[in-house]
Design an enzyme around this catalytic site. Sequence first.
Site, mmCIF file in Angstrom:
data_model
loop_
_atom_site.group_PDB
_atom_site.id
_atom_site.type_symbol
_atom_site.label_atom_id
_atom_site.label_comp_id
_atom_site.label_asym_id
_atom_site.label_seq_id
_atom_site.Cartn_x
_atom_site.Cartn_y
_atom_site.Cartn_z
ATOM 1 N N CYS A 313 16.695 64.267 -2.609
ATOM 2 C CA CYS A 313 17.849 65.274 -1.990
ATOM 3 C C CYS A 313 17.841 66.699 -3.195
ATOM 4 O O CYS A 313 17.997 66.817 -3.675
ATOM 5 C CB CYS A 313 19.296 64.331 -1.929
ATOM 6 S SG CYS A 313 20.173 65.610 -1.319
ATOM 7 N N ARG A 414 18.699 66.552 12.978
ATOM 8 C CA ARG A 414 20.262 65.623 11.621
ATOM 9 C C ARG A 414 20.228 67.238 10.757
ATOM 10 O O ARG A 414 21.578 66.537 10.705
ATOM 11 C CB ARG A 414 19.636 64.396 11.232
ATOM 12 C CG ARG A 414 19.897 64.030 10.191
ATOM 13 C CD ARG A 414 19.684 62.396 9.523
ATOM 14 N NE ARG A 414 20.376 62.181 8.608
ATOM 15 C CZ ARG A 414 19.809 61.686 7.986
ATOM 16 N NH1 ARG A 414 19.295 60.813 7.960
ATOM 17 N NH2 ARG A 414 20.848 61.627 7.007
HETATM 18 P P1 IMP Z 1 17.928 57.360 -3.525
HETATM 19 O O1 IMP Z 1 17.970 56.290 -4.188
HETATM 20 O O2 IMP Z 1 18.302 57.910 -4.531
HETATM 21 O O3 IMP Z 1 16.439 57.271 -3.075
HETATM 22 O O4 IMP Z 1 18.936 57.480 -2.694
HETATM 23 C C1 IMP Z 1 18.827 57.383 -1.504
HETATM 24 C C2 IMP Z 1 19.698 58.239 0.380
HETATM 25 O O5 IMP Z 1 20.046 60.121 -0.176
HETATM 26 C C3 IMP Z 1 19.590 57.770 1.752
HETATM 27 O O6 IMP Z 1 20.292 56.471 1.090
HETATM 28 C C4 IMP Z 1 20.627 58.789 1.981
HETATM 29 O O7 IMP Z 1 21.701 59.083 1.543
HETATM 30 C C5 IMP Z 1 19.765 60.233 1.287
HETATM 31 N N1 IMP Z 1 18.987 61.081 2.034
HETATM 32 C C6 IMP Z 1 17.986 60.602 2.289
HETATM 33 N N2 IMP Z 1 17.100 61.267 2.783
HETATM 34 C C7 IMP Z 1 17.746 62.586 2.222
HETATM 35 C C8 IMP Z 1 17.011 63.988 2.673
HETATM 36 O O8 IMP Z 1 15.925 64.429 3.130
HETATM 37 N N3 IMP Z 1 18.164 64.952 2.111
HETATM 38 C C9 IMP Z 1 19.325 64.281 1.257
HETATM 39 N N4 IMP Z 1 19.504 63.027 0.865
HETATM 40 C C10 IMP Z 1 19.017 62.286 1.295
#
Ligand code: IMP
Length: 499
Positions: A313, A414
């Site tokens: 993110c 989105r």
């Molecule tokens: P991770 O477990 O740290 O990889 O985070 C996953 C979460 O990041 C997802 O469940 C979303 O809430 C968020 N997310 C997914 N895609 C994006 C993006 O492109 N930008 C910002 N947040 C994202």
Amino acid sequence: MAKEIKLEPSRTLMEFRLLPGLTTGEHNPKDISLRTPLVYSADNNKKYYLNIPLVSAAMQSVSGAQMGIELARLGGAAFIFCSQTPAQQAEMISKIKHHKAGFVIPQTVHPDMLIEEMYKLRKKTGYSTFPVVDNQNVFMGLISKWDYDISLHSQATVGQRMIPKQLVEVGYNITNLKEANNILLESHKSVLPILDDQGKLISIVFRKDITDQLENPLEVHDEKKRLLAVAAINTHDYEQRVPALVAAEADVIAIDSSDGHTEYQKTTLQWMHQNYPQIPVIAGNIITRAGFRFLVEAGAAAVKVGMGGGSICITQEQKGTGRGLATSIVEVVKERAAYYQETGKYIPVIADGGVTSTKDITIALALGADYVMMGRYFARMEESPTEKIVVNNRVMKPYWGEGSARAQAWKAKRYNQGKFVEGVEGLVEYSGHLRDNLDETLMKIKSAMGTCGAKNLEEFHQNARLELVSALSIREGRVHDIYQGSERTEYDEFSNNET
Ligand code: IMP
């Protein structure tokens, strides 16, 4: 002047540690339950639950049908991504629902069908055994791959090659899997068609599915004993998407958005309540007490918390919006408690984004989250939808954000009409099968709960004592001052311990 300026920094999960409580003989990891409510339901949150507090993120590179099946069998749930057409997403949901969990509603064939046609159906569906029924759905027999040879029998009919009903072991009106299993064991058969009093086919039970189920005691089901399926939606095309998902029998819908405190979510929730009042809706993401109140008053049955923390993110860098996940959970959980006092409704809280190790999961749960959503963790597994690649002799899998340029081809609207990206694309280290990874992760969570004197997540919420730690104490808590064969001595749990 801004409306509010908080001068205390918000906190991340990695800044907390748990203090031990009294551990007794009751806190053996094998006796610790990780069962948790998935969404609010009027029967004290018993109807929809998970047996492990982990769900996979609604992302193209994480949650397809295979993840949905395997994670539900192991006690969690995959949120099937909506950055694809409604028909493609509905097909994924349908695969999960038909995966089989005991009593299967089977694909049937007619006795007049040519073997040649049935063979095509076998190739298309992957099923090798079909019950044969007449036009009134009355059971006539069974046909499996052992009953024909496609080079010899292509022009014969199913009726000519099937094993007729009188030679098949059948059960009448059976609804109990153990009973079905006993009949199969006694009859030495591997398939049991279940019929009603008129001889019409109700369902079918396969011995291998029963064995499978006994091996997966945490499997999560709907009321018909089929795997639970959760589908993500967006606030743009729900009027087309939701009917397809409901037809595919999705159990729960989750509105997927980086910012849930919006009129769009309220409108979507209201539309869901008018059109599908029986289907619980998870909404989010929010990071403030006001955001929680807004969504539950609009009818959300659970809320997802977190903004800007995901591993892929860049929202905080791009827009400056976001909050440390620990502070977000603490604030939302306070409002959840107030709402519970007022209404008696317990709304589950899901911690999402930037949960990068088991200790993060444990801290999120201790702070009051009911379960945790992860993207990166699950993207590394065999069951994620991506192909493995080898980079510098390391086996990797691609992982990209739903707000990245790659995913935005599907969801131009989105993230702010697609004018800029909020996510990146990268690689994560392949880490094998979900089952093996979960075993270790869950054991560590249970061990932490035992240390804190908690037998279940409810007690963990009530009994956990947490403390903020300094940067130096985090350093002290790591491997330090020894030689381990390389310069780096940090332990990185989810990178195969190699960084
Ligand atoms: P991770 O477990 O740290 O990889 O985070 C996953 C979460 O990041 C997802 O469940 C979303 O809430 C968020 N997310 C997914 N895609 C994006 C993006 O492109 N930008 C910002 N947040 C994202």
